[in-house]
Design a protein around this motif. Structure first.
Motif: not given
Length: 71
Positions: A4-24, A38-44
């Motif tokens: 369960s700990v490893a799955r939590k790390v994997i799911y957290t990493n997936n969420a972070i990678e998704l946000l990094k992709y969207i921000y890029r 305007a930048l903060l609003k776009a990111l939000y």
């Protein structure tokens, strides 16, 4: 399978990678923004959109909602 700990790390990493992709993606599409606000609003707004998308796709959920309890 994974513990369960490893799955939590994997799911957290997936969420972070998704946000990094969207921000890029926002950075490439909007190379010039008139102000820092305007930048903060776009990111939000993009973060809200990612969470909304994640909530609609429960099968491939990345855990962006924060209330996920993966077993």
């Amino acid at each position: 399978m994974f513990s369960s700990v490893a799955r939590k790390v994997i799911y957290t990493n997936n969420a972070i990678e998704l946000l990094k992709y969207i921000y890029r993606k926002i950075n490439c599409l909007r190379s010039a923004l008139p102000s820092d606000t305007a930048l903060l609003k776009a990111l939000y707004l993009s973060t809200l959109g990612a969470i909304k998308k994640d909530c609609n796709n429960t099968k491939l959920s990345t855990g962006l909602r924060g209330d996920e309890h993966h077993v």
